[in-house]
Write an enzyme that holds these catalytic residues in place. Sequence first.
Site, short mmCIF file in Angstrom:
data_model
loop_
_atom_site.label_atom_id
_atom_site.label_comp_id
_atom_site.label_asym_id
_atom_site.label_seq_id
_atom_site.Cartn_x
_atom_site.Cartn_y
_atom_site.Cartn_z
N LYS A 47 139.30 -138.12 -0.04
CA LYS A 47 139.26 -139.55 -0.22
C LYS A 47 137.97 -140.15 0.30
O LYS A 47 137.61 -141.28 -0.02
CB LYS A 47 140.41 -140.20 0.58
CG LYS A 47 141.77 -139.70 0.23
CD LYS A 47 142.81 -140.33 1.18
CE LYS A 47 144.12 -139.59 1.10
NZ LYS A 47 145.01 -139.93 2.22
N GLY A 48 137.26 -139.40 1.14
CA GLY A 48 136.13 -139.97 1.87
C GLY A 48 135.04 -140.58 1.00
O GLY A 48 134.37 -141.53 1.40
N GLU A 103 129.56 -136.99 -2.10
CA GLU A 103 130.31 -136.85 -0.85
C GLU A 103 129.92 -137.93 0.15
O GLU A 103 128.83 -138.50 0.07
CB GLU A 103 130.04 -135.47 -0.22
CG GLU A 103 131.14 -134.46 -0.43
CD GLU A 103 132.42 -134.75 0.36
OE1 GLU A 103 132.72 -135.92 0.67
OE2 GLU A 103 133.14 -133.79 0.65
N ASP A 104 130.82 -138.20 1.06
CA ASP A 104 130.51 -139.11 2.15
C ASP A 104 129.72 -138.41 3.24
O ASP A 104 128.76 -138.96 3.77
CB ASP A 104 131.78 -139.75 2.72
CG ASP A 104 132.85 -138.72 3.05
OD1 ASP A 104 132.74 -137.56 2.62
OD2 ASP A 104 133.83 -139.09 3.73
N ASP A 107 129.34 -132.16 7.33
CA ASP A 107 129.45 -131.93 8.77
C ASP A 107 129.23 -130.44 9.00
O ASP A 107 128.09 -129.98 9.07
CB ASP A 107 130.83 -132.43 9.24
CG ASP A 107 130.96 -132.50 10.74
OD1 ASP A 107 130.53 -131.56 11.41
OD2 ASP A 107 131.50 -133.50 11.26
N LYS A 135 125.08 -134.13 9.05
CA LYS A 135 124.85 -133.87 10.47
C LYS A 135 124.10 -132.55 10.61
O LYS A 135 124.73 -131.49 10.64
CB LYS A 135 126.19 -133.76 11.22
CG LYS A 135 127.01 -135.02 11.26
CD LYS A 135 128.26 -134.79 12.12
CE LYS A 135 129.24 -135.92 12.02
NZ LYS A 135 130.52 -135.63 12.70
N PHE A 156 131.44 -137.93 15.85
CA PHE A 156 132.47 -138.24 14.85
C PHE A 156 132.31 -139.70 14.41
O PHE A 156 132.36 -140.61 15.23
CB PHE A 156 133.86 -138.01 15.44
CG PHE A 156 134.93 -137.98 14.39
CD1 PHE A 156 135.09 -136.87 13.58
CD2 PHE A 156 135.78 -139.06 14.20
CE1 PHE A 156 136.07 -136.84 12.60
CE2 PHE A 156 136.76 -139.04 13.22
CZ PHE A 156 136.90 -137.92 12.42
N ASP A 163 137.59 -141.57 7.69
CA ASP A 163 138.78 -141.98 8.46
C ASP A 163 138.87 -141.25 9.79
O ASP A 163 138.27 -140.20 10.01
CB ASP A 163 140.05 -141.64 7.68
CG ASP A 163 140.29 -140.13 7.61
OD1 ASP A 163 139.37 -139.40 7.19
OD2 ASP A 163 141.39 -139.69 7.99
N ARG A 169 138.94 -146.36 7.10
CA ARG A 169 138.19 -146.06 5.88
C ARG A 169 137.58 -147.33 5.27
O ARG A 169 136.58 -147.27 4.57
CB ARG A 169 139.10 -145.42 4.82
CG ARG A 169 139.56 -144.01 5.12
CD ARG A 169 140.15 -143.40 3.87
NE ARG A 169 140.97 -142.22 4.14
CZ ARG A 169 140.52 -140.98 4.24
NH1 ARG A 169 139.24 -140.75 4.12
NH2 ARG A 169 141.34 -139.98 4.48
O1 LIG Z 1 131.29 -130.46 6.14
P1 LIG Z 1 132.72 -130.44 6.59
O2 LIG Z 1 132.84 -130.05 8.03
O3 LIG Z 1 133.58 -129.60 5.73
O4 LIG Z 1 133.26 -131.94 6.55
C1 LIG Z 1 133.07 -132.82 5.47
C2 LIG Z 1 134.34 -133.17 4.76
O5 LIG Z 1 135.30 -133.70 5.68
C3 LIG Z 1 135.78 -134.96 5.22
O6 LIG Z 1 136.88 -134.83 4.39
P2 LIG Z 1 138.37 -134.61 4.92
O7 LIG Z 1 138.70 -133.16 4.84
O8 LIG Z 1 138.52 -135.26 6.25
O9 LIG Z 1 139.24 -135.36 3.84
P3 LIG Z 1 139.14 -136.91 3.40
O10 LIG Z 1 137.87 -137.05 2.60
O11 LIG Z 1 140.35 -137.14 2.59
O12 LIG Z 1 139.10 -137.73 4.67
C4 LIG Z 1 134.61 -135.50 4.41
O13 LIG Z 1 135.04 -136.45 3.47
C5 LIG Z 1 134.06 -134.27 3.74
O14 LIG Z 1 134.74 -133.98 2.55
N1 LIG Z 2 135.82 -139.50 9.77
C1 LIG Z 2 135.10 -138.41 9.77
N2 LIG Z 2 135.44 -137.38 9.00
C2 LIG Z 2 134.65 -136.30 9.04
N3 LIG Z 2 134.76 -135.15 8.37
C3 LIG Z 2 133.74 -134.37 8.78
N4 LIG Z 2 132.99 -135.00 9.69
C4 LIG Z 2 133.53 -136.20 9.87
C5 LIG Z 2 133.19 -137.30 10.71
O1 LIG Z 2 132.23 -137.33 11.49
N5 LIG Z 2 134.03 -138.37 10.60
MG LIG Z 3 136.27 -135.72 1.98
#
Ligand SMILES: O=P(O)(O)OC[C@H]1O[C@H](OP(=O)(O)OP(=O)(O)O)[C@H](O)[C@@H]1O
Ligand SMILES: Nc1nc2[nH]cnc2c(=O)[nH]1
Ligand SMILES: [Mg+2]
Length: 185
Positions: A47-48, A103-104, A107, A135, A156, A163, A169
């Site tokens: 969803k991000g 992507e948002d 990480d 990051k 974070f 979220d 969000r």
């Molecule tokens: O590089 P990474 O360590 O894999 O982290 C990045 C992912 O984590 C978050 O998604 P999340 O799994 O929290 O789902 P969401 O988008 O629904 O919040 C974000 O939106 C990326 O998709």
């Molecule tokens: N909300 C949030 N979601 C994440 N997923 C991976 N990294 C992050 C972060 O820094 N914040």
């Molecule tokens: Mg995501």
Amino acid sequence: MDAADMGQDLSSVLIPEEDLQTKIKELAGKIDADYAGKDLLIVGVLKGAVMVMADLARALHVPVHMDWMAVSSYGAGTKSSGVVRVLKDLDTDIAGRHVLVVEDIIDSGLTLSWLMNNLKSRNPASVEICTLLRKPDAVKVPIDVRYVGFDIPNEFVIGFGLDYDERYRNLPFIGTLAPHVYGGE
Ligand SMILES: O=P(O)(O)OC[C@H]1O[C@H](OP(=O)(O)OP(=O)(O)O)[C@H](O)[C@@H]1O
Ligand SMILES: Nc1nc2[nH]cnc2c(=O)[nH]1
Ligand SMILES: [Mg+2]
């Protein structure tokens, strides 16, 4: 909700709304130039990526198709589980298509590393990544990213799609969460 309404949950505003919008327009300009004359499919990772996808799509001038995948690896915590779950697959057959994954945040990189392998196995004409945030100090797997908005510290962050336990969000800016909210120091 704005920064004042967040009260003590917010530790600081890392990237204000105006800077996000300026950067998204800048990224859109690069994408417009790179994909001129091509048929582009932008894929938002739910969803991000909802906010960046919506704003980026409106800033683009090249014609685009839009599709979504839902994957999750974080659940309710602040650390990636490393296990990527597909909650919704693409509706589109991407074979022979030019795909841009939106992507948002990158990480650890685990989500996109897994997703890129998955998408490449479907034989697209090309597949590239646009991420609003990255990051550099947290990345565990190297990812080839064509478009990056901001490199940020290894904290974070929340807001603009991101979220903590499904909250925050809808903030129009990127903020850092006060450690007491997630049980840190
Ligand atoms: O590089 P990474 O360590 O894999 O982290 C990045 C992912 O984590 C978050 O998604 P999340 O799994 O929290 O789902 P969401 O988008 O629904 O919040 C974000 O939106 C990326 O998709
Ligand atoms: N909300 C949030 N979601 C994440 N997923 C991976 N990294 C992050 C972060 O820094 N914040
Ligand atoms: Mg995501």
